[in-house]
Write an enzyme that holds these catalytic residues in place. Structure first.
Site, PDB file in Angstrom:
ATOM      1  N   ASP A  85       0.859  -1.185   0.000  1.00 15.51           N
ATOM      2  CA  ASP A  85       0.000   0.000   0.000  1.00 15.51           C
ATOM      3  C   ASP A  85       0.897   1.238   0.000  1.00 15.51           C
ATOM      4  OD1 ASP A  85      -1.782  -2.102   0.543  1.00 15.51           O
ATOM      5  OD2 ASP A  85      -3.067  -0.841   1.798  1.00 15.51           O
ATOM      6  N   LYS A 134      -6.893   3.484  -3.196  1.00 17.88           N
ATOM      7  CA  LYS A 134      -7.326   3.466  -1.798  1.00 17.88           C
ATOM      8  C   LYS A 134      -7.533   4.905  -1.327  1.00 17.88           C
ATOM      9  CE  LYS A 134      -5.284   2.066   2.693  1.00 17.88           C
ATOM     10  NZ  LYS A 134      -4.140   1.342   3.306  1.00 17.88           N
ATOM     11  N   LYS A 147     -10.347   0.430  -2.369  1.00 17.05           N
ATOM     12  CA  LYS A 147     -10.210   0.185  -0.932  1.00 17.05           C
ATOM     13  C   LYS A 147     -10.478   1.464  -0.146  1.00 17.05           C
ATOM     14  CE  LYS A 147      -6.887  -1.244   2.654  1.00 17.05           C
ATOM     15  NZ  LYS A 147      -5.538  -1.778   2.948  1.00 17.05           N
TER      16      LYS A 147
END
Length: 318
Positions: free
Chosen positions: A155, A218, A254
């Site tokens: 991430d 995300k 996400k």
């Protein structure tokens, strides 16, 4: 799962001209929150679906090998076995989608999951999380280090300065470098939407991140003042849809930060289903970044199965 085709200068020029109709987005967000959500056994089924999409996360300064181990054990058995048995779901392999930790704790998580004979992926934040303000080479090295320690999902965080000053090509080039450093690991790109100032910037950053090869986009690090909100999500989901219609590549989504209740998880699932379709309602295309959400979902499932609400000690973290 991967969408690793680079964009072109023409694409980036087009991105810089995009404008988002804020009022229309806010109206859509309001309608989502007013919708009826699943009840009774349907609610339990949707909550179990949410569990399988959670990136169970610990990103604290006091993380230790022992609390990472507990996190991993909870990821393997996220809902009490007796509750799953009463729902006839005890043999369906219900687990969270991944565990998410700092780079320095990746080896601990990999070790714990391997010892338990689990194939749950380990995700690591990287690239100077949460601010992304460290030198580029150290951000790249952090990615390589996490991958070498066994992380199969990374991430990353974008450099918000590049987005805020409209340097989309520079941002694209940075994310391409992170993509290369990830190797075979899946890359989720954190936009830190609470710091991007406008919904137009959120759309542009989403597009650039996807063009540069992100497998997921995300919302947030969870450390900003504003994290996953429905208006921001709608803009990001429309970007994912537009990108899919243009390229045929499916990119995952996400939301993360501030998602704490079972009810909220149902709203997120509904939003994904309506904006992108049921195809996105699977862990390879949808994740929920959360640390405390699972406890509330398990509490709701306990209530559905037993008719009572659990005391806190009856549903411990591990």
């Amino acid at each position: 799962m991967s969408s690793r085709n680079p964009g072109t200068a023409f694409d980036l020029e087009w991105v810089s001209r995009v404008r988002v109709n804020t009022q229309a987005v806010l109206k859509r967000a309001q309608s989502i929150q007013g919708q009826k959500l699943p009840k009774k056994q349907w609610q339990s089924a949707w909550l179990l679906k949410a569990v399988t999409c959670i990136d169970l996360t610990t990103l604290s300064g006091d993380d230790t090998p022992s609390n990472v181990h507990r996190l991993c054990m909870k990821a393997i058995q996220p809902v009490r076995h007796d509750l799953l048995r009463k729902m006839d779901m005890h043999d369906k392999g219900i687990s969270t989608a991944a565990v998410c930790v700092y780079p320095s704790r990746v080896a601990d998580a990999v070790r714990s999951l391997k010892a338990a004979n689990s194939s749950i992926p380990v995700a690591s934040v990287a690239t100077g999380f949460p601010a992304g303000q460290t030198p580029l080479e150290s951000r790249l090295q952090e990615v390589r280090s996490a991958v070498n320690d066994g992380a199969t999902e990374i991430d990353i965080v974008i450099n918000r300065m590049l987005a805020l000053t409209g340097q989309w090509e520079a941002m694209f080039n940075e994310i391409r470098l992170f993509r290369e450093a990830c190797g075979d690991a899946h890359m989720k790109t954190i936009l830190a939407v609470g710091e991007l100032e406008t919904l137009s910037n959120v759309y542009k950053a989403s597009m650039v991140a996807m063009m540069a090869g992100s497998d997921f986009i995300k919302t947030s690090t969870g450390k900003e003042a504003v994290n996953a909100t429905y208006p921001v999500a709608i803009v990001m989901l429309r970007a994912i849809r537009d990108y899919f219609l243009c390229t045929g590549h499916k990119v995952g989504f996400k939301p993360a930060g501030g998602i704490r209740t079972a009810q909220e998880s149902l709203v997120w699932l509904t939003l994904i289903k309506e904006e992108l379709g049921s195809e996105w309602l699977h862990p390879h295309l949808f994740r929920l970044g959360a640390s405390s959400l699972l406890a509330d979902i398990e509490r709701q499932i306990y209530h559905e199965v037993t008719g009572q609400y659990a005391a806190l000690h009856e549903l411990p973290m591990a």
